[in-house]
Design a protein around this motif. Structure first.
Motif, short mmCIF file in Angstrom:
data_model
loop_
_atom_site.label_atom_id
_atom_site.label_comp_id
_atom_site.label_asym_id
_atom_site.label_seq_id
_atom_site.Cartn_x
_atom_site.Cartn_y
_atom_site.Cartn_z
N GLY A 57 0.80 -1.22 0.00
CA GLY A 57 0.00 0.00 0.00
C GLY A 57 0.83 1.26 0.00
O GLY A 57 0.33 2.35 -0.25
N ILE A 58 2.13 1.13 0.28
CA ILE A 58 3.04 2.28 0.18
C ILE A 58 3.50 2.34 -1.27
O ILE A 58 4.07 1.38 -1.80
CB ILE A 58 4.26 2.13 1.12
CG1 ILE A 58 3.84 2.22 2.57
CG2 ILE A 58 5.32 3.20 0.80
CD1 ILE A 58 3.30 3.58 3.01
N VAL A 108 -6.31 2.47 -0.06
CA VAL A 108 -5.75 1.84 1.14
C VAL A 108 -6.10 2.71 2.34
O VAL A 108 -5.85 3.92 2.33
CB VAL A 108 -4.22 1.70 1.02
CG1 VAL A 108 -3.62 1.10 2.28
CG2 VAL A 108 -3.85 0.87 -0.20
N PRO A 109 -6.70 2.13 3.38
CA PRO A 109 -7.01 2.93 4.58
C PRO A 109 -5.73 3.48 5.21
O PRO A 109 -4.86 2.72 5.63
CB PRO A 109 -7.70 1.94 5.52
CG PRO A 109 -8.14 0.81 4.64
CD PRO A 109 -7.17 0.76 3.50
N ASP A 112 -4.81 2.36 8.77
CA ASP A 112 -4.29 0.98 8.83
C ASP A 112 -2.86 0.90 8.31
O ASP A 112 -2.01 0.24 8.91
CB ASP A 112 -5.18 0.04 8.02
CG ASP A 112 -6.58 -0.10 8.60
OD1 ASP A 112 -6.78 0.28 9.78
OD2 ASP A 112 -7.47 -0.57 7.87
N ILE A 113 -2.60 1.57 7.19
CA ILE A 113 -1.25 1.50 6.62
C ILE A 113 -0.25 2.21 7.54
O ILE A 113 0.89 1.78 7.66
CB ILE A 113 -1.19 2.04 5.18
CG1 ILE A 113 0.05 1.49 4.49
CG2 ILE A 113 -1.20 3.54 5.13
CD1 ILE A 113 0.06 1.68 3.01
N SER A 114 -0.69 3.26 8.22
CA SER A 114 0.20 3.95 9.17
C SER A 114 0.60 3.01 10.31
O SER A 114 1.77 2.98 10.71
CB SER A 114 -0.47 5.19 9.73
OG SER A 114 -0.68 6.14 8.71
N ALA A 115 -0.35 2.26 10.80
CA ALA A 115 -0.05 1.30 11.87
C ALA A 115 0.91 0.23 11.37
O ALA A 115 1.87 -0.15 12.08
CB ALA A 115 -1.33 0.66 12.38
N PRO A 146 -4.60 5.07 -9.54
CA PRO A 146 -4.25 3.96 -10.44
C PRO A 146 -3.85 4.40 -11.85
O PRO A 146 -3.03 3.74 -12.48
CB PRO A 146 -5.53 3.12 -10.50
CG PRO A 146 -6.31 3.51 -9.30
CD PRO A 146 -5.91 4.91 -8.95
N ASP A 147 -4.39 5.50 -12.35
CA ASP A 147 -4.09 5.92 -13.72
C ASP A 147 -2.92 6.89 -13.82
O ASP A 147 -2.56 7.33 -14.91
CB ASP A 147 -5.32 6.53 -14.38
CG ASP A 147 -5.85 7.74 -13.62
OD1 ASP A 147 -5.45 7.94 -12.46
OD2 ASP A 147 -6.68 8.49 -14.19
N GLU A 148 -2.28 7.22 -12.69
CA GLU A 148 -1.12 8.11 -12.71
C GLU A 148 0.13 7.34 -13.06
O GLU A 148 0.32 6.21 -12.63
CB GLU A 148 -0.90 8.77 -11.34
CG GLU A 148 -1.91 9.82 -11.00
CD GLU A 148 -1.63 10.45 -9.62
OE1 GLU A 148 -2.06 11.58 -9.43
OE2 GLU A 148 -1.00 9.80 -8.77
N GLU A 149 1.02 7.99 -13.83
CA GLU A 149 2.31 7.38 -14.12
C GLU A 149 3.23 7.60 -12.94
O GLU A 149 3.12 8.59 -12.24
CB GLU A 149 2.94 8.01 -15.36
CG GLU A 149 2.23 7.65 -16.64
CD GLU A 149 2.96 8.21 -17.84
OE1 GLU A 149 4.19 8.37 -17.77
OE2 GLU A 149 2.30 8.47 -18.84
#
Length: 160
Positions: A57-58, A108-109, A112-115, A146-149
């Motif tokens: 998610g990072i 990504v929440p 949650d990803i921070s934890a 998702p559509d960014e390069e």
């Protein structure tokens, strides 16, 4: 991060950067206590950077300008990414504090990803250095859609 005692502010025999572990010397002392080990701030930055990048998610580390400059630097250095980009640490004699600038994947929440990032960084830094990680501050600099390069792929459409 002012609660950390820095070796640079210590006595005259303290190193300018990093953590120093001093042991006893002489016969009869355990080998692991003989001598001194110094851990530079850049080592802790790399460990924290790698641990952060391993979290699903990072997308990347660093703020907007740091990512742009980093993409150029990565190309000049042969495509090897700088694993400590977006990572700042303050290392004391027994403790460390970590500041991270991250870009997360859309959907990504963030809580949650921070934890997950905190757990990964604390486990890696404490396990590899023996330093107590007193805090991991996370600044979410951007969300990757998702559509960014990717910044590193900006020349992908050009003929070379």
């Amino acid at each position: 991060m002012s609660d950390i005692s820095s070796p640079a502010s210590g006595g005259s025999d303290s190193p300018a950067v990093g953590r120093t572990l001093t042991g006893r010397t002489g016969p009869g002392t355990a080998p692991e206590t003989r001598g001194r080990t110094t851990i530079a701030d850049s080592v802790v930055e790399k460990i924290a950077g790698m641990a952060t990048r391993e979290v699903p998610g990072i997308h990347s580390l660093g703020g907007g300008m740091a990512r742009t400059l980093g993409a150029v630097t990565d190309k000049v250095s042969g495509g090897r990414p700088n694993v400590s980009r977006g990572v700042k640490v303050e290392v004391g004699e027994r403790q460390a504090a970590v500041d991270l600038d991250v870009v997360v994947e859309y959907g990504v929440p963030i809580v949650d990803i921070s934890a997950d990032v905190r757990t990964s960084v604390i486990t890696a830094v404490e396990g590899m250095t023996g330093l107590e990680v007193v805090e991991v501050n996370i600044a979410v600099a951007d969300v990757h859609l998702p559509d960014e390069e990717d910044d590193n792929d900006e020349d992908a459409g050009r003929v070379q």
